[in-house]
Motif scaffolding. Structure first.
Motif, PDB file in Angstrom:
ATOM      1  N   HIS A  35      18.552  18.401  63.248  1.00  0.00           N
ATOM      2  CA  HIS A  35      19.680  17.695  62.628  1.00  0.00           C
ATOM      3  C   HIS A  35      20.130  16.616  63.608  1.00  0.00           C
ATOM      4  O   HIS A  35      20.537  16.912  64.718  1.00  0.00           O
ATOM      5  CB  HIS A  35      20.822  18.656  62.308  1.00  0.00           C
ATOM      6  N   PRO A  36      20.066  15.356  63.208  1.00  0.00           N
ATOM      7  CA  PRO A  36      20.324  14.273  64.154  1.00  0.00           C
ATOM      8  C   PRO A  36      21.722  14.284  64.767  1.00  0.00           C
ATOM      9  O   PRO A  36      21.879  13.940  65.930  1.00  0.00           O
ATOM     10  CB  PRO A  36      20.093  13.008  63.333  1.00  0.00           C
ATOM     11  N   PHE A  37      22.750  14.712  64.021  1.00  0.00           N
ATOM     12  CA  PHE A  37      24.100  14.733  64.588  1.00  0.00           C
ATOM     13  C   PHE A  37      24.287  15.887  65.569  1.00  0.00           C
ATOM     14  O   PHE A  37      25.238  15.897  66.335  1.00  0.00           O
ATOM     15  CB  PHE A  37      25.158  14.785  63.479  1.00  0.00           C
ATOM     16  N   LEU A  76      15.392  11.787  63.493  1.00  0.00           N
ATOM     17  CA  LEU A  76      15.432  10.756  62.462  1.00  0.00           C
ATOM     18  C   LEU A  76      14.054  10.172  62.157  1.00  0.00           C
ATOM     19  O   LEU A  76      13.913   9.377  61.235  1.00  0.00           O
ATOM     20  CB  LEU A  76      16.367   9.620  62.884  1.00  0.00           C
ATOM     21  N   GLY A  77      13.055  10.556  62.953  1.00  0.00           N
ATOM     22  CA  GLY A  77      11.704  10.043  62.739  1.00  0.00           C
ATOM     23  C   GLY A  77      11.572   8.575  63.091  1.00  0.00           C
ATOM     24  O   GLY A  77      10.811   7.851  62.458  1.00  0.00           O
ATOM     25  N   LEU A  78      12.298   8.128  64.103  1.00  0.00           N
ATOM     26  CA  LEU A  78      12.260   6.722  64.496  1.00  0.00           C
ATOM     27  C   LEU A  78      11.078   6.459  65.416  1.00  0.00           C
ATOM     28  O   LEU A  78      10.794   7.233  66.321  1.00  0.00           O
ATOM     29  CB  LEU A  78      13.553   6.326  65.210  1.00  0.00           C
ATOM     30  N   ALA A  79      10.420   5.352  65.180  1.00  0.00           N
ATOM     31  CA  ALA A  79       9.261   4.970  65.996  1.00  0.00           C
ATOM     32  C   ALA A  79       9.656   3.819  66.919  1.00  0.00           C
ATOM     33  O   ALA A  79      10.771   3.778  67.415  1.00  0.00           O
ATOM     34  CB  ALA A  79       8.110   4.589  65.079  1.00  0.00           C
ATOM     35  N   ALA A  80       8.776   2.873  67.081  1.00  0.00           N
ATOM     36  CA  ALA A  80       8.965   1.763  68.015  1.00  0.00           C
ATOM     37  C   ALA A  80      10.170   0.906  67.638  1.00  0.00           C
ATOM     38  O   ALA A  80      10.331   0.499  66.495  1.00  0.00           O
ATOM     39  CB  ALA A  80       7.712   0.904  68.047  1.00  0.00           C
ATOM     40  N   LEU A  81      11.002   0.640  68.637  1.00  0.00           N
ATOM     41  CA  LEU A  81      12.171  -0.203  68.464  1.00  0.00           C
ATOM     42  C   LEU A  81      11.894  -1.577  69.059  1.00  0.00           C
ATOM     43  O   LEU A  81      11.291  -1.689  70.115  1.00  0.00           O
ATOM     44  CB  LEU A  81      13.388   0.410  69.165  1.00  0.00           C
ATOM     45  N   VAL A  82      12.352  -2.623  68.372  1.00  0.00           N
ATOM     46  CA  VAL A  82      12.157  -3.991  68.842  1.00  0.00           C
ATOM     47  C   VAL A  82      13.515  -4.545  69.255  1.00  0.00           C
ATOM     48  O   VAL A  82      14.459  -4.537  68.464  1.00  0.00           O
ATOM     49  CB  VAL A  82      11.565  -4.875  67.704  1.00  0.00           C
ATOM     50  N   GLU A 122      16.762  10.786  72.796  1.00  0.00           N
ATOM     51  CA  GLU A 122      15.373  11.027  72.417  1.00  0.00           C
ATOM     52  C   GLU A 122      15.276  12.031  71.274  1.00  0.00           C
ATOM     53  O   GLU A 122      14.464  11.873  70.361  1.00  0.00           O
ATOM     54  CB  GLU A 122      14.557  11.522  73.620  1.00  0.00           C
ATOM     55  N   SER A 123      16.112  13.087  71.315  1.00  0.00           N
ATOM     56  CA  SER A 123      16.068  14.072  70.231  1.00  0.00           C
ATOM     57  C   SER A 123      16.674  13.503  68.941  1.00  0.00           C
ATOM     58  O   SER A 123      16.281  13.909  67.851  1.00  0.00           O
ATOM     59  CB  SER A 123      16.743  15.379  70.642  1.00  0.00           C
ATOM     60  N   ALA A 174      19.136  -1.183  63.806  1.00  0.00           N
ATOM     61  CA  ALA A 174      19.210  -1.665  62.427  1.00  0.00           C
ATOM     62  C   ALA A 174      17.818  -1.631  61.822  1.00  0.00           C
ATOM     63  O   ALA A 174      16.859  -2.124  62.416  1.00  0.00           O
ATOM     64  CB  ALA A 174      19.763  -3.089  62.389  1.00  0.00           C
ATOM     65  N   GLU A 175      17.730  -1.023  60.655  1.00  0.00           N
ATOM     66  CA  GLU A 175      16.466  -1.001  59.922  1.00  0.00           C
ATOM     67  C   GLU A 175      16.511  -2.118  58.889  1.00  0.00           C
ATOM     68  O   GLU A 175      17.383  -2.146  58.022  1.00  0.00           O
ATOM     69  CB  GLU A 175      16.262   0.339  59.233  1.00  0.00           C
ATOM     70  N   ALA A 176      15.581  -3.059  59.000  1.00  0.00           N
ATOM     71  CA  ALA A 176      15.506  -4.186  58.074  1.00  0.00           C
ATOM     72  C   ALA A 176      14.046  -4.460  57.755  1.00  0.00           C
ATOM     73  O   ALA A 176      13.224  -4.604  58.661  1.00  0.00           O
ATOM     74  CB  ALA A 176      16.154  -5.424  58.687  1.00  0.00           C
ATOM     75  N   ASP A 177      13.734  -4.511  56.488  1.00  0.00           N
ATOM     76  CA  ASP A 177      12.366  -4.756  56.031  1.00  0.00           C
ATOM     77  C   ASP A 177      11.364  -3.785  56.651  1.00  0.00           C
ATOM     78  O   ASP A 177      10.247  -4.164  57.015  1.00  0.00           O
ATOM     79  CB  ASP A 177      11.943  -6.195  56.314  1.00  0.00           C
ATOM     80  N   GLY A 178      11.760  -2.544  56.823  1.00  0.00           N
ATOM     81  CA  GLY A 178      10.857  -1.531  57.344  1.00  0.00           C
ATOM     82  C   GLY A 178      10.654  -1.553  58.853  1.00  0.00           C
ATOM     83  O   GLY A 178       9.912  -0.739  59.383  1.00  0.00           O
ATOM     84  N   ARG A 179      11.303  -2.465  59.551  1.00  0.00           N
ATOM     85  CA  ARG A 179      11.198  -2.538  61.018  1.00  0.00           C
ATOM     86  C   ARG A 179      12.508  -2.094  61.639  1.00  0.00           C
ATOM     87  O   ARG A 179      13.577  -2.248  61.052  1.00  0.00           O
ATOM     88  CB  ARG A 179      10.874  -3.960  61.461  1.00  0.00           C
ATOM     89  N   LEU A 180      12.425  -1.554  62.859  1.00  0.00           N
ATOM     90  CA  LEU A 180      13.605  -1.084  63.572  1.00  0.00           C
ATOM     91  C   LEU A 180      13.947  -2.065  64.693  1.00  0.00           C
ATOM     92  O   LEU A 180      13.141  -2.296  65.597  1.00  0.00           O
ATOM     93  CB  LEU A 180      13.353   0.304  64.146  1.00  0.00           C
TER      94      LEU A 180
END
Length: 151
Positions: free
Chosen positions: A34-36, A48-54, A42-43, A128-134
């Motif tokens: 549970h993300p909260f 949240l299943g987040l991958a590479a951040l730009v 990192e956890s 921010a998630e926009a157009d499938g990118r983080l």
């Protein structure tokens, strides 16, 4: 009188069954994935299943350099990206770092203002998630008096 007692027993049993059906599994003394409830940035990313951040300059974070009271740190975030679907606020120094998970529709303006609690001096990360990118940006805030009590 028996009818009332029977009704109360059935109502209690039904409420308990519903409560247990909606309960989250407990693993190692923590709520699982549970993300909260995550105890580190990192956890949070893993839950949240987040991958590479730009890194992005299109995310603007307005926060004080020094906050006297960590219980009420003003924060304003503007995202200048098209089609933003989600904004995450993370305080990397907090025991539970995820502050907000905001979902937006296509007509929403990607802007928010909040007062957040910081346990100690911390880096605020906005994703921010926009157009499938983080996309991400950070801002450091120094706290004089922490806003979160231990435990």
């Amino acid at each position: 009188m028996n009818d009332r007692r029977d009704f109360l027993r059935l109502a209690t049993a039904a409420s308990l069954a519903r409560l247990l059906a909606n309960a989250e599994p407990v693993l190692s003394g923590e709520r699982a994935a549970h993300p909260f409830a995550a105890g580190s940035p990192e956890s949070v990313y893993a839950a949240l299943g987040l991958a590479a951040l730009v890194e992005s300059t299109a995310i603007v974070i307005h926060a004080p350099d020094v906050a006297e009271n960590g219980a009420q740190v003003p924060l304003e975030v503007t995202v200048r990206l098209p089609r933003v679907q989600r904004i995450l606020l993370i305080a990397e120094g907090n025991r539970f770092p995820l502050l907000a998970d905001i979902r937006l529709n296509e007509r929403s303006k990607p802007w928010l203002e909040a007062k957040v609690k910081l346990a100690e001096s911390s880096r605020i990360r906005v994703i921010a998630e926009a157009d499938g990118r983080l996309h991400t940006a950070t801002r450091d805030v120094r706290v004089i008096v922490g806003g979160c009590l231990p435990g």
